[in-house]
Scaffold this motif. Sequence first.
Motif, mmCIF file in Angstrom:
data_model
loop_
_atom_site.group_PDB
_atom_site.id
_atom_site.type_symbol
_atom_site.label_atom_id
_atom_site.label_comp_id
_atom_site.label_asym_id
_atom_site.label_seq_id
_atom_site.Cartn_x
_atom_site.Cartn_y
_atom_site.Cartn_z
ATOM 1 N N ALA A 1 5.953 3.115 7.369
ATOM 2 C CA ALA A 1 5.236 4.164 8.099
ATOM 3 C C ALA A 1 3.737 3.910 8.057
ATOM 4 O O ALA A 1 3.019 4.128 9.039
ATOM 5 C CB ALA A 1 5.545 5.533 7.513
ATOM 6 N N LEU A 2 3.258 3.407 6.922
ATOM 7 C CA LEU A 2 1.828 3.114 6.797
ATOM 8 C C LEU A 2 1.428 1.950 7.700
ATOM 9 O O LEU A 2 0.288 1.835 8.119
ATOM 10 C CB LEU A 2 1.461 2.798 5.342
ATOM 11 N N LEU A 3 2.404 1.084 7.994
ATOM 12 C CA LEU A 3 2.127 -0.023 8.907
ATOM 13 C C LEU A 3 2.356 0.392 10.360
ATOM 14 O O LEU A 3 2.182 -0.409 11.277
ATOM 15 C CB LEU A 3 3.024 -1.223 8.583
ATOM 16 N N GLY A 4 2.815 1.624 10.574
ATOM 17 C CA GLY A 4 2.963 2.130 11.937
ATOM 18 C C GLY A 4 4.374 2.045 12.495
ATOM 19 O O GLY A 4 4.573 2.222 13.688
ATOM 20 N N PHE A 5 5.360 1.743 11.640
ATOM 21 C CA PHE A 5 6.739 1.671 12.124
ATOM 22 C C PHE A 5 7.415 3.031 12.055
ATOM 23 O O PHE A 5 7.236 3.764 11.080
ATOM 24 C CB PHE A 5 7.559 0.684 11.292
ATOM 25 N N SER A 6 8.204 3.342 13.063
ATOM 26 C CA SER A 6 8.939 4.609 13.052
ATOM 27 C C SER A 6 10.204 4.449 12.218
ATOM 28 O O SER A 6 10.587 3.337 11.844
ATOM 29 C CB SER A 6 9.309 5.007 14.470
ATOM 30 N N TYR B 1 10.529 2.453 3.566
ATOM 31 C CA TYR B 1 10.270 3.348 4.703
ATOM 32 C C TYR B 1 8.850 3.889 4.671
ATOM 33 O O TYR B 1 8.196 3.985 5.707
ATOM 34 C CB TYR B 1 11.293 4.496 4.726
ATOM 35 N N LEU B 2 8.376 4.222 3.460
ATOM 36 C CA LEU B 2 7.015 4.744 3.327
ATOM 37 C C LEU B 2 5.995 3.685 3.722
ATOM 38 O O LEU B 2 5.101 3.928 4.546
ATOM 39 C CB LEU B 2 6.775 5.199 1.879
ATOM 40 N N VAL C 1 0.846 -1.187 0.000
ATOM 41 C CA VAL C 1 0.000 0.000 0.000
ATOM 42 C C VAL C 1 0.887 1.244 0.000
ATOM 43 O O VAL C 1 1.825 1.344 0.779
ATOM 44 C CB VAL C 1 -0.913 0.022 1.235
ATOM 45 N N GLY C 2 0.576 2.176 -0.887
ATOM 46 C CA GLY C 2 1.327 3.427 -0.924
ATOM 47 C C GLY C 2 2.615 3.352 -1.723
ATOM 48 O O GLY C 2 3.308 4.348 -1.850
#
Lengths: 258, 270
Positions: free
Chosen positions: A130-135, A126-127, A113-114
């Motif tokens: 981030a969508l999965l909630g990882f920093s 990385y993007l 996704v994304g």
Amino acid sequence: MKRPIGTRTEINLDNDIAISVKNLHKSFKLPTEQAFGLKQAFFNRLRGIKGYKEQKVLKNLNFEIKKGEFIGIVGRNGSGKSTLLKILAGIYYPEKGEVTINGNLVPFIELGVGFNPELTGRENVYLNGALLGFSNEEMNSMYDDIWDFAELGDFQDQKLKNYSSGMQVRLAFSIAIRARGDILLLDEVLAVGDAAFQQKCNNYFARLKDKKQTVILVTHAMENVRKFCDRAILIENGKITLDGAPEEVATAYLKLWQ
Amino acid sequence: MSIPRVLNRKNRILLSELTKTDFKLRYQGSVLGYLWALLRPLMMFAILYIVFAKLLKIGSDIPHYPVYLLCGTTMWSFFTECTQQGIQAIVVRGDLLRKISFPKYIVVVSATLTAVINMLINISVVIIFALINGVTPSWSWLLIVPAILELYLLSLGISFLLGSINVKYRDITSIWDVVIQALFYAVPIIYPISMVATTSVTAAKIILLNPISQAVQDIRFNLITNETITTWNFLNHPIYALIPIILTIGLLIFGALVFRRKSKFFAEEV
């Protein structure tokens, strides 16, 4: 616009229920003629036309999923499986009924996704993370593992548009399996990839099953239902027609076309 | 939507990653890359300067007029970019909305933050030009921050309101483009407000009640010259001067409420 009166609540209780769905209804308004415009909307209103017809997609669903269960959801195309999954994931709102999610739920409606073709493989990791909630820090520590697992060699700084579709899927899958949640929702994510990749998917599922991870899997592959699921649900025309042992449901599913 | 949920860790990560991506993608594949963020407004300024200051000889009564004009066009570009990106954000990110569940406002805010980054780069250029032009630095420069913030909140309010209608009626994008064209002449960006005041004081007052005019004039007043006519010094009663601020806050609250109500259906309708 009619407001939804259904509810979706997220709780965190120490009991053995992971998901509970009660009297769930959902319908969509399908535009009958092109209603995507102010002019059309205006004329429709003048003529007293609603401009849409109501399509009932889910009709009174009731079920519970226990913690640690591996559940398969099967049914024909258009039977309402994906809509159900999207309601569980909190993407669509329930129109009527109660949905209760106990714990942290991670949905995979689609792999990657994304993903953006103009970004490099590394940037996409990385993007997507981030969508999965990882920093960023978490991604830094996982990045090498993700890359190795995807077996993409020195493509990290190439734009994604230069990857074959199979390579993109491998990358997306390698990120997806890092996601940690109490409940995983998977929508046909295994229907892609070559034989070697399918083997990796199978290993991943076997590991989830061993760990007693709560999983909801929407699939058309009955061998997966038989192999991994503890229980399966058959949906036909927005209704649950069978909820029981995987073998029984798989047989009923295959009989739909006889 | 309580504050801790709005600012929780997951949402923050998402917001910053989406903003970074937007900014990166904006200038992908162009030779000059990020430089365009600077060049575009500078070129617009060059055109306006030649036409209005040199050919039409407007603004000779304002000290540091070129910087005054550049400051105006910079803030105007910020407003247009912010609203245009913000209104489109939900539709542009439709794919994401249909696949994962997250607070939808993040998409709008990230789209407008790209405009904020561009504006910050450009306002630095304005400041450099101001120094070259002989404007003396002063503490009053800090007062441009609340005015910029006001302009941003106004853009955000418009983006929330029109962006949520745009999901169903895509005409909004085209209508807004026309409105922007008209608004450009309704705010004193290229012409000095004193020009309007000589013909009609009432018209000048009405123009200054527009939050965009008020914010831009405040920024010019504090950054470039305190000979700038502002809403505060032109409208004789301080109550009138509050009207633009009330309009901005009102629009932001109304926009946010409409957005929150409609956002439940974005994933289905987009």
